[in-house]
Design an enzyme around this catalytic site. Structure first.
Site, PDB file in Angstrom:
ATOM      1  CB  CYS A  72      -0.915   0.007   1.227  1.00  0.00           C
ATOM      2  SG  CYS A  72      -1.977   1.469   1.318  1.00  0.00           S
ATOM      3  CB  CYS A  78      -2.682   5.156   6.193  1.00  0.00           C
ATOM      4  SG  CYS A  78      -4.299   4.534   6.690  1.00  0.00           S
ATOM      5  CB  CYS A  81      -2.640  -1.567   7.510  1.00  0.00           C
ATOM      6  SG  CYS A  81      -4.305  -1.605   6.826  1.00  0.00           S
ATOM      7  CB  CYS A 163      -7.379   1.866   0.888  1.00  0.00           C
ATOM      8  SG  CYS A 163      -7.676   0.814   2.330  1.00  0.00           S
ATOM      9  CD  GLU A 354     -27.197  -6.343  19.523  1.00  0.00           C
ATOM     10  OE1 GLU A 354     -26.891  -5.154  19.783  1.00  0.00           O
ATOM     11  OE2 GLU A 354     -26.400  -7.295  19.608  1.00  0.00           O
ATOM     12  CB  CYS A 426     -13.757  -8.223  18.525  1.00  0.00           C
ATOM     13  SG  CYS A 426     -14.720  -7.037  19.479  1.00  0.00           S
TER      14      CYS A 426
END
Length: 476
Positions: A72, A78, A81, A163, A354, A426
């Site tokens: 990239c 950026c 990443c 990107c 939820e 996560c």
């Protein structure tokens, strides 16, 4: 080391979450985030409490021997990443080592468990099905930009026309949009003055169906007098026609405009208008079809999500393929009901809970779309809704938000005494904190596996299988 001190060091190793341990020539250790083992870095000490120093990365003086050239062109500027200069196998090793170290520290000698390593994403590049691009400028009073925040900056935006974690359709839509509004000198929303028009561009594209949804998030401050008498409707009509003229591999199903007058830098929906088509599209996962709206929660890596959910299903059915027959499953923090619908064909009933009402309505629609009559979805906070459900669970699946589960909700979950639970996280530090409570209350960890849903970034999903050792003693 003193606060404000400038120093250099070599990154020895990484601990979760993405904390590089820099070792200076004097042997002092300082935490420096967004680094890679083997890099020589310069940093400024910004915190030192009880001998634990942290520094802000200033410059990478020497690359790590592990690094390769980034694919990239935006990588150096950026902030998205961090691991893109690592070969993918090295990325996986780095993430696995971080999570495994955290789990060893948390579980210790409490129980023996099977560590199943990390499963990679089917795609390393162009894997994202959703991006929220921000409007701004690359420097103060510079030309309009659209993309991601510059590394380490709260204000500056980098236009990421190349990107690599999204496909060419995303890049074409971004490029056409920023050029369109630059030419017309439409202003972006300034965070300090709270003035301006453009806020975010939300693009979603289904991996399987290739359907695209585009949503422009704006304030309601538009005044045609500032734009040569061109009304807002005329401006949006021109933008819509431009998008429809693009040569894309996918198919645009909807073009939307969402109003957002919040002073906070968040994508908030104060009302959405359909400029073209519809305000939803369809994606497919594991043979199921899902209707997705602009703000529906859905895993951002469709192919990676299939790996994640297949692993979760294997954990539940690992002892017996017919284990869920005639059983009731709770899917807590169920989102749009992906896991619930995946388990429904082999269970008596699945109850999803939820807090986001829009997600619950989407889950109901999706279950009907997939012909699943044994799914029930309830809107509300898990802590409160659990008191209202008459059916008691035989199994529980947990997939909470990043901050994990409320301690009082954990107690209610434990009180059901189910034999087996799956915890999908996560954020491994939240998982570690919650596992300590489950371990203290009679559950053992039996298996842990990581799934890389976010290649080139520092993030990783983790799945843990829990067994109730007290219940198993009652029913050997």
């Amino acid at each position: 080391m003193k606060k404000g001190q400038l120093a250099e060091g070599v990154i020895d190793h990484i601990v979760f979450p993405n904390k590089g341990i820099a070792v200076t020539e004097e042997g002092e250790k300082v935490v420096v985030k967004n680094t890679i083992p083997g890099q020589k870095v310069s940093f400024r000490v910004n915190k030192n409490k009880k001998g634990k120093a942290e520094g802000r990365l200033l410059e990478i003086l020497e690359k790590s021997p592990l690094e390769v050239e980034s694919k990239c062109p935006h990588f150096a500027e950026c902030g998205g990443c961090t691991y893109q200069t690592l070969p993918y196998e090295e990325q996986l090793k780095l993430k696995e080592n971080q999570v495994h170290g955290l789990m060893r520290e948390t579980i210790g000698e409490a129980c023996e468990y099977e560590w199943l390593g990390i499963k990679g994403s089917p795609k390393q590049y162009e894997y994202r099905n959703k991006m929220e691009f921000s409007f701004g400028d690359e420097y103060k009073d510079g030309p309009l930009a659209l993309g991601q925040h510059k590394r380490g900056s709260f204000y500056d935006i980098l236009t990421v026309t190349d990107c690599q974690i999204v496909d060419e359709d995303f890049r074409s839509i971004l490029k056409a949009t920023v050029e369109f509004f630059r030419e017309r000198k439409v202003t972006f929303f300034h965070r300090l003055s709270h003035e301006g028009i453009l806020r975010h561009l939300l693009v979603r594209k289904a991996t399987k169906t290739q359907e695209i949804l585009i949503d422009l998030v704006m304030t309601t401050q538009y005044d045609s007098a500032n734009y040569g008498g061109v009304t807002e409707d005329e401006l949006l009509e021109q933008w819509k026609e431009l998008l429809l003229s693009l040569e894309l591999t996918g198919t645009i199903k909807g073009i939307l405009r969402t109003k957002n007058d919040s002073v906070a830098d968040v994508v908030r929906n104060d009302g959405t208008d359909i400029l073209y088509g519809q305000d939803y599209f369809y994606e497919e996962l594991l043979g199921l079809t899902f209707k997705i709206s602009p703000f529906s929660f859905f895993q951002t890596n469709s192919l990676g999500a299939e790996v994640l959910y297949e692993t979760a299903r294997e954990f539940i059915l690992s002892d017996n393929a017919d284990e869920l027959k005639g059983k009731i499953v709770y899917d807590l923090y169920s989102g749009t009901g992906t896991i619930a619908q995946m388990l429904a064909p082999v269970a008596k009933e699945v109850v999803g809970v939820e807090i986001i009402e829009e997600a619950v309505e989407a889950a109901k629609e999706n279950a009907a779309l997939n012909g699943l009559a044994n799914c029930k979805f309830l809107a509300g906070d898990v802590l409160k809704v659990l008191d209202t459900i008459e059916e008691k669970p035989d199994y529980i699946v947990l997939d909470p938000p990043r901050d994990g589960i409320h301690p009082k909700a954990i107690e209610k979950i434990i009180d059901y005494g189910v034999d087996k639970m799956i915890y999908i996280s996560c954020k491994p530090t939240s998982l570690a904190r919650d596992l300590e409570i489950f371990l203290a209350r009679g559950y053992d960890v039996k298996k842990i596996c990581c799934v890389d849903m976010f290649p080139n970034t520092v993030h990783c999903e983790t799945i843990a299988l829990l067994h109730n050792k007290i219940q198993r003693r009652k029913n050997p």
